[in-house]
Scaffold this motif. Sequence first.
Motif, mmCIF file in Angstrom:
data_model
loop_
_atom_site.group_PDB
_atom_site.id
_atom_site.type_symbol
_atom_site.label_atom_id
_atom_site.label_comp_id
_atom_site.label_asym_id
_atom_site.label_seq_id
_atom_site.Cartn_x
_atom_site.Cartn_y
_atom_site.Cartn_z
ATOM 1 N N SER A 140 5.554 0.240 7.066
ATOM 2 C CA SER A 140 5.298 0.121 5.631
ATOM 3 C C SER A 140 3.795 -0.004 5.470
ATOM 4 C CB SER A 140 6.014 -1.084 5.041
ATOM 5 O OG SER A 140 5.620 -2.261 5.693
ATOM 6 N N GLU A 141 3.304 0.280 4.280
ATOM 7 C CA GLU A 141 1.854 0.300 4.124
ATOM 8 C C GLU A 141 1.408 -0.325 2.806
ATOM 9 O OE1 GLU A 141 0.380 4.277 3.981
ATOM 10 O OE2 GLU A 141 2.035 4.999 2.764
ATOM 11 N N TRP A 142 0.231 -0.888 2.875
ATOM 12 C CA TRP A 142 -0.458 -1.350 1.689
ATOM 13 C C TRP A 142 -1.353 -0.199 1.254
ATOM 14 C CZ3 TRP A 142 -0.367 -4.608 -2.104
ATOM 15 C CH2 TRP A 142 -1.526 -4.807 -2.879
ATOM 16 N N ILE A 143 -1.090 0.375 0.086
ATOM 17 C CA ILE A 143 -1.799 1.585 -0.324
ATOM 18 C C ILE A 143 -3.052 1.198 -1.099
ATOM 19 C CG2 ILE A 143 -1.625 3.731 -1.649
ATOM 20 C CD1 ILE A 143 1.494 3.392 -1.183
ATOM 21 N N ALA A 150 -10.161 5.537 -8.195
ATOM 22 C CA ALA A 150 -9.070 4.854 -8.895
ATOM 23 C C ALA A 150 -7.815 4.887 -8.036
ATOM 24 C CB ALA A 150 -8.806 5.529 -10.239
ATOM 25 N N GLY A 151 -7.191 3.740 -7.853
ATOM 26 C CA GLY A 151 -6.015 3.659 -6.983
ATOM 27 C C GLY A 151 -4.723 4.086 -7.656
ATOM 28 N N ALA A 152 -4.619 3.877 -8.958
ATOM 29 C CA ALA A 152 -3.357 4.170 -9.655
ATOM 30 C C ALA A 152 -3.442 5.499 -10.393
ATOM 31 C CB ALA A 152 -3.038 3.042 -10.634
ATOM 32 N N SER A 158 3.347 9.337 -12.248
ATOM 33 C CA SER A 158 3.780 8.484 -11.136
ATOM 34 C C SER A 158 4.762 9.247 -10.245
ATOM 35 C CB SER A 158 4.414 7.197 -11.658
ATOM 36 O OG SER A 158 5.572 7.488 -12.382
ATOM 37 N N PRO A 159 4.576 9.136 -8.940
ATOM 38 C CA PRO A 159 5.409 9.912 -8.018
ATOM 39 C C PRO A 159 6.841 9.395 -7.985
ATOM 40 C CG PRO A 159 3.977 8.425 -6.812
ATOM 41 C CD PRO A 159 3.586 8.303 -8.249
#
Length: 321
Positions: A140-143, A150-152, A158-159
């Motif tokens: 699992s990952e912290w994105i 910009a992260g979002a 949204s995917p």
Amino acid sequence: MTAIRGYVAPTHEADALGVHSLDQFVLTVPDVTKAEEFYGNFGLDIQRDGNALALKTFGHHHRWGSVIETQKTKALNHLSFGCYADDLPKLKTRIETNGVKLIDAPPGFESNGIWFRNHENVLIEIKVAPKVSPDSKSQSEWISVPGGAAGATVRDKSPAVRPRRLSHVLIFTKDIDASIKFYEQNLGLRLSDRAADIVAFMHGIHGSDHHMLALVKSTGPGFHHCSWDVGSINDIGLGAMRMADKGFTKGWGLGRHVLGSNYFHYVRDPWGSFSEYSCDIDYIPSDKRWPSGDHKPEDSFYLWGPEVPREFTINYEAGES
Ligand SMILES: [Fe+2]
């Protein structure tokens, strides 16, 4: 937190015998179109064949679940477990030696396996099948992104969330101790952790998540939830939001469990049971003994999260309301 850490020293593992996977769960529901809508929006790859659905995950050929339309209310039809070919005759002998009667497969589910009912009349199959429980802890990952970016995305972009695999199911039982004993003695599952006589979590001896089967005390048997592994906490949030946008607003989350350690969000299905988005559940390798504990219920249900809604523990299959 106070926990009784009842470490059990390893036994002679050469004699260990048990299923390796929860191969699939099978539900009956009164309206399969509602199920198609629910599980499709949840992010599963749904394949419909008449009045039956195959629940798959994108990019994986395995059928993790089936939903069949009947005239009745929602119910757990059966659980199917997978084992290695060499182990099936040994498991069959052990189960018969334990006094469990083997029965015929229900129509439409003929297989290479054996069928029987547990002490509460829950129908169970063990068959030879590929191991679909993981062989190591799921990644699992912290994105995140570097500074200056910009992260979002905007919400419109949204995917889609696509669970990677089934992790476990949780079923109701009238008797936690009798259920633990049944699954230990007949399927070779092992107790990972429990909280008094309220809930228990069981894993496979060939390497599995902290639980492939969980049990929760109720007035009778029934299906509580299926749990699907996703790759990040962000995916849990995106999935929950998508389901809310589609009208599936009830559930419980975001939170983190204590036993199993997974991050979760449960979405209530049209019949009062749940589907769980789960991330980063603990893993028990085949060469390790998990120090199973008996924990205080009030201290071990969840580490953080919103208050548990009353409807979360209602067993409609047992006639509760
Ligand atoms: Fe769960």
